[in-house]
Each structure stands twice: as C-alpha cells, then as structure tokens.
Design an enzyme around this catalytic site. Structure first.
Site, PDB file in Angstrom:
ATOM      1  N   ASP A 284       0.796  -1.236   0.000  1.00 28.22           N
ATOM      2  CA  ASP A 284       0.000   0.000   0.000  1.00 28.22           C
ATOM      3  C   ASP A 284       0.819   1.270   0.000  1.00 28.22           C
ATOM      4  O   ASP A 284       0.411   2.260   0.607  1.00 28.22           O
ATOM      5  CB  ASP A 284      -0.916   0.048   1.236  1.00 28.22           C
ATOM      6  CG  ASP A 284      -2.128  -0.802   1.040  1.00 28.22           C
ATOM      7  OD1 ASP A 284      -2.471  -1.064  -0.118  1.00 28.22           O
ATOM      8  OD2 ASP A 284      -2.722  -1.202   2.044  1.00 28.22           O
ATOM      9  N   ASP A 508      -9.185  -5.613   9.076  1.00 28.47           N
ATOM     10  CA  ASP A 508      -8.578  -4.588   8.216  1.00 28.47           C
ATOM     11  C   ASP A 508      -8.730  -3.190   8.798  1.00 28.47           C
ATOM     12  O   ASP A 508      -8.066  -2.252   8.338  1.00 28.47           O
ATOM     13  CB  ASP A 508      -9.250  -4.584   6.836  1.00 28.47           C
ATOM     14  CG  ASP A 508      -9.040  -5.881   6.093  1.00 28.47           C
ATOM     15  OD1 ASP A 508      -7.920  -6.411   6.115  1.00 28.47           O
ATOM     16  OD2 ASP A 508     -10.015  -6.385   5.494  1.00 28.47           O
TER      17      ASP A 508
HETATM   18  C1  BGC Z   1      -2.566  -3.697  10.344  1.00 30.27           C
HETATM   19  C2  BGC Z   1      -1.398  -4.330  11.054  1.00 30.27           C
HETATM   20  C3  BGC Z   1      -1.590  -5.831  11.121  1.00 30.27           C
HETATM   21  C4  BGC Z   1      -1.835  -6.383   9.738  1.00 30.27           C
HETATM   22  C5  BGC Z   1      -2.075  -7.871   9.725  1.00 30.27           C
HETATM   23  C6  BGC Z   1      -2.789  -4.347   9.017  1.00 30.27           C
HETATM   24  O1  BGC Z   1      -3.952  -3.866   8.434  1.00 30.27           O
HETATM   25  O2  BGC Z   1      -2.353  -2.326  10.187  1.00 30.27           O
HETATM   26  O3  BGC Z   1      -1.298  -3.795  12.339  1.00 30.27           O
HETATM   27  O4  BGC Z   1      -0.464  -6.443  11.695  1.00 30.27           O
HETATM   28  O5  BGC Z   1      -2.944  -5.745   9.148  1.00 30.27           O
HETATM   29  O6  BGC Z   1      -3.290  -8.216  10.257  1.00 30.27           O
END
Ligand code: BGC
Length: 569
Positions: A284, A508
């Site tokens: 991203d 998410d």
């Molecule tokens: C989050 C992280 C997390 C990752 C995996 C991301 O969207 O910002 O903190 O470790 O997802 O779940």
C-alpha cells in the site's frame, strides 16, 4: 491497510482498440561506453491512437544533480501525461527534465521515466537523443553495462520450492481457539513487523528473534521459508486511515535507523543463515503515488505529501538494499492488485515507480526477488465464467460496470502480466510472483456455478463473477469473502507461491472510531453504513459490522471466511 482502487481512467485509457504490446527496439549505431550517455526508448503498449513508452537514460559522464533529455518525433506523436519526469513538448521537440526527487544521476547510473502519448498513422521511434545537450547512444536493449547483475549464487530460484513454510504460533493459537479453527491452524501466515516495537515484541508478544528461533525449530533438517511483512513507512497508507502507522511523513531517518537497520542486523545473524527469509516489502505504498495524487479525483493530501517528499521511494529503496544484503533474504515488493493497478494509466506507471524505488538508496534490481499481489485484498484468483476478451451483443465486457475498462478480470492474469511488464523494464527475468490468497476464495452458497445471462455485459459479468463485492475498490473486512487457495509452492509458471500473508481473522480496520496507541485511525471504508468516496466510485463499503482495530482478532470474520472458503474446508 487500504486496498485503494483508483480509478477513473484518463480519456486516453478509455480509447478502445488493440492492446498490442508493441515493443520496439532501435538499432545501435556506435559501440557502448565511449559515449557520454545511452538512451533506451521502448514503446511498451500501443493501440490505434495512443501508446505508453518507457525511457531509461544511462549517464556515462560526470555525476549530475539535475538532467534533461531531449528528442524529436518524425510523426505527430504528442506526449499527454508523464511520470518520473517533467515532460514538455513544443512542436515535435520533447524535453524530459528530472523531478525534484530523481535529479541525482551518478556516473554509470541510470534513471527511468515514462509517459502516455497520442499519435496517428505510424508511431515511428525517435532516432536521436541528447542528455543535457550532448548526443547519446541509442540502446538496442541487448547486452551492455545496464543489464541487471546476476543474483547471488546462494539464493534459490523459488524459496518456496521444496520448503516448509513457517507457522506463526501466535496466529495459530488464535485460529485453533475458534470453533472449527483447527482445520486451518497449521497453515503458514505472514509475520507483520508493523511498528518498531514489533521487532522486540509488542507487550508479551513474540519479537523477530523469537519467530526466527521458532522457525529454526520448525525447520529441523529440511528447508523452511519464513514470511515477514515489512510495513512501517513514514506516512504509511496515505490514501486510507485504518493503518496509518506510527511514523510521520518526514520520519525517514527514524525508519532507516530504528526500523530497517535493526531488522537487517537480525536477519544477517549467521544463526539464521539456514532459513529462507521472504520479506514482503511495504504494501500500500508506491502505487498510491501514481493513483492517489493530484490531479486525480482520487488524490489525498497525504499521498501528495509522500510523492513530493520522496520518502516512500527512499524507504523502499533503503529497505531493499539493507535487507537484500543478507544472501538468504528474498525481497518481494508489493505490486497492488488488479482492482487497483489493472487500468492502463496505472499499470505501466506503477511498474516504472517500482523500478525507481528498486534503484534508489543503493538498491539494485538484483535486490528484488519478486513481487506480491493482492496482499490483504479480496480480488478473486481466477474468474472462470468470463474473460476480458468476451463480448455480449457486440459490447466488450470491459464496458461493464464491474470491469470498468480494466484490462484484467482476476489476480492471476494480472500477476503474470505485471511480471512481464516488470521484466520488460529491467527486473531480472527470473523474478517470481506471490499471490495472497488468504481471503479471496468467494465460495459458499452465493458462488455462481456458470456464466451470467447474456442480456447485457452487466448481467453477464455480474451473474458470473465469483468476487461478490459491491465494488472492486472495496477493501475493508468484506462481507461474503472466504478463505482462498491454501498456501502452496509454484502453482503455475511465474508464480512462486500462493501465500496467506494477511492472517485470516485479523481485521482490516475498525467499523467505528476506537482510541488506540497504535497509530490506527478510523477509515469509513470499514463502516458498513458508509456510502463511499471516489476511490470506490461512491459505493457502499461492503464491510462487516463490529470490527475491531486493524490487526486485531475479529472472530466473526474468521468464522465467515471458513464458511465461505473456496476450495471448501
Ligand atoms: C494492520 C497491522 C496488522 C496487519 C495484519 C494491518 O492492516 O495495520 O497492524 O499487523 O494488518 O493483520
């Protein structure tokens, strides 16, 4: 994290026509090296009235802090929009000057930029170029000093081949604690280093050395790949709010010294030399600099800032360079997904930007083992009930609302096309792709069993598509999604593995604002009542309700992913 779609097409990309991949080369007229510069001008894509070109300039004279490349067209070609250079045209004469972030050009160094153009008749290649007024050699694309160096001999071609993959005990325990979760609790998932504290371990959680020590246990006497996610850029996730992260837009030095350097030091520890360490680098980030910046309708102030300050490019380059120093590290750069970069005006420009980042801050293309697509996204792996070449009553499926002029219908076709594109602009011919299949299964009772009705392109596509999202740009906790293909090595040529990088069951983003000290904001794309923004063409978000902060355990989602798994569990 956000899986932003971008968007609306430029008028140029809307022009229908042949999608030919006309790659042209110019004959080389003089021997290499003696000349002060070399220019490689390639038409990468051409249709009846337009084209996309990529230009790489290599400087063989004194180092420069700014540069300007000029050429003239024999025909009526007009540059319409460029990237990684400020391009202007007067009559047939074109000038491409450096952007603020890529003016430095070392002796022997090269820089790449690209553009879209229009033409009619013949799109003849320019035959003469100058760099700062001095005539350059024209590269024929074969051999020569600009070719990518070979990979170090001790890296294998595909780190997943013949190897087990690390099972993260922390994720595994959460999965196993769910009713029915033991069916998948032994699957390998990504270990997210999503903040500086994750290197030592957040709270009582495992740190990087803990994971690598455990990986050595799991490895035994065989081969084992461990999957790390490097995810902490300054100004992270500039087009969304759910995963903005801890580092401000300007904190590139902190990123280097307190995040990348300590990770690199651990990975270089000889104790871990027998592990195959796969890093997925900064999801991203880079594509946002193409799709979510001014003058696009999808622009955000934060993405404009990150483009202007160059810190995504510097951060990714630095990470690739430092992590790539360890001969057992396999860097895979994030390459978005088809619902983000599958449009003509995003595809080649994003690839060009990946190249720029991969040659910044001391990195070279040899530091890149491959690319990953669909990380934490929901795009279907393969849509079987229609192809991009289908028509209904004479209309291309590309005119349907769902496809909306995209060139791809699914992740696998996108991944393979992106791979070709990347090789064509100078990444190694051995690069491999990873596809995150953790949540793109779309099984369950709503899964179509055949093509849609041929009443219109919309009934045909909507009735046949596995991906049940309201809009391809939706990215947060998607309702109806299921687990996708189980992780596996080398499923098809060019794809190193299907992987589960986003651990199923981890949110998410929260559906309402939740105060926290993790740098996580509230993005309304995670709110099921939200009616959208330009990045999902103002559609409902399609998100599940009652979601916790990104990265936190979301039991209801985990259950739904198992229920809708495809292949079924
Ligand atoms: C989050 C992280 C997390 C990752 C995996 C991301 O969207 O910002 O903190 O470790 O997802 O779940």
């Amino acid at each position: 994290m956000s899986r932003t779609r971008t968007a609306l097409l430029s008028a140029l990309a809307l022009v229908a026509g042949t999608a030919g991949a006309a790659v042209a080369a110019i004959p080389q007229d003089v021997g290499a090296l003696a000349v002060p510069c070399t220019v490689d001008y390639k038409v990468q894509n051409q249709w009846d009235s337009g084209f996309t070109a990529a230009v790489t300039v290599t400087n063989n004279s004194a180092a420069k802090s700014s540069w300007s490349v000029k050429w003239s067209y024999a025909g009526n070609q007009k540059v319409t929009s460029g990237w990684n250079a400020r391009i202007s045209q007067s009559g047939t004469a074109v000038t491409a000057a450096n952007e603020s972030y890529n003016g430095t050009l070392a002796t022997g160094g090269s820089v790449s930029f690209g553009f879209n153009g229009s033409y009619s008749g013949t799109n003849a290649l320019p035959t003469a170029f100058t760099l700062d007024g001095v005539a350059c050699n024209v590269d024929d694309g074969g051999g020569g000093p600009t070719d990518p160096p070979e990979e170090p001999g001790d890296r294998v071609d595909n780190p997943y081949a013949g190897a087990k993959v690390y099972v993260n005990p922390e994720w595994s325990a959460k999965a196993a604690a769910e009713p029915g979760g033991s069916r998948i609790a032994d699957q390998p998932t990504g270990v997210w280093l999503d903040r500086i504290a994750a290197i030592e371990g957040v709270g009582s959680g495992m740190g990087l050395r803990d994971h690598l020590d455990e990986a050595l246990e799991q490895k035994g006497s065989g081969e084992l790949a461990v999957q790390l996610v490097v995810y902490n850029l300054p100004g992270r996730d500039c087009a969304a709010l759910a995963s903005n992260g801890e580092l401000g837009a300007t904190e590139i030095d902190k990123y280097k010294t307190q995040y990348i350097d300590p990770i690199a030091a651990i990975l270089k520890d000889s104790k871990y030399a027998g592990l195959r360490i796969v890093t997925t680098v900064e999801i991203d980030s880079l594509p946002n600099l193409v799709t979510n910046v001014t003058p696009r309708a999808t622009a955000t102030a934060n993405c404009d800032t990150m483009k202007a300050n160059g810190n995504y490019i510097k951060g990714v380059g630095y990470a690739l360079n430092k992590l790539g120093d360890a001969p057992n590290v396999y860097n895979y750069v994030d390459a978005g997904h088809h619902g983000w970069l599958g449009w003509d005006d995003n595809f080649a420009p994003s690839a060009a930007l990946f190249k720029q980042a991969a040659t910044a801050e001391g990195a070279t293309v040899a530091d890149v083992h491959g690319f990953i697509v669909n990380t934490a996204n929901y795009s279907a792996l393969k849509e079987n009930h229609f192809t991009i070449n289908d028509t209904v009553n004479g209309a291309s499926v590309r005119t349907s609302k769902w496809i909306d002029w995209n060139r791809y219908t699914d992740e696998q076709s996108y991944a393979l096309a992106m791979r070709n594109q990347l090789v064509s602009i100078g990444f190694g011919s051995g690069i491999g792709m990873l596809i995150d299949t953790s949540r793109n299964g779309w099984g369950g009772t709503a899964r179509p069993t055949g093509p849609g009705a041929t009443t219109s392109v919309d009934t045909y596509v909507d009735g046949g598509r596995y991906d049940r999202r309201i809009h391809l740009g939706n990215w947060c906790n998607q309702s109806g999604a299921g687990l996708g293909e189980r992780p596996q090595a080398a499923p098809v040529a060019g794809i190193d593995a299907y992987v589960w990088i986003k651990p199923p069951g981890e949110s998410d983003g929260s559906s309402t604002a939740i105060p926290n000290d993790e740098g996580k904001g509230f993005d309304r794309m995670c709110d099921p009542t939200y009616t959208g923004n330009p990045r999902n063409n103002n559609n409902m978000s399609g998100a599940l309700a009652n979601a916790p902060l990104s990265g936190h355990w979301f039991s209801a989602q985990f259950q739904e992913l198992m229920k809708n798994a495809y292949p079924a569990l």
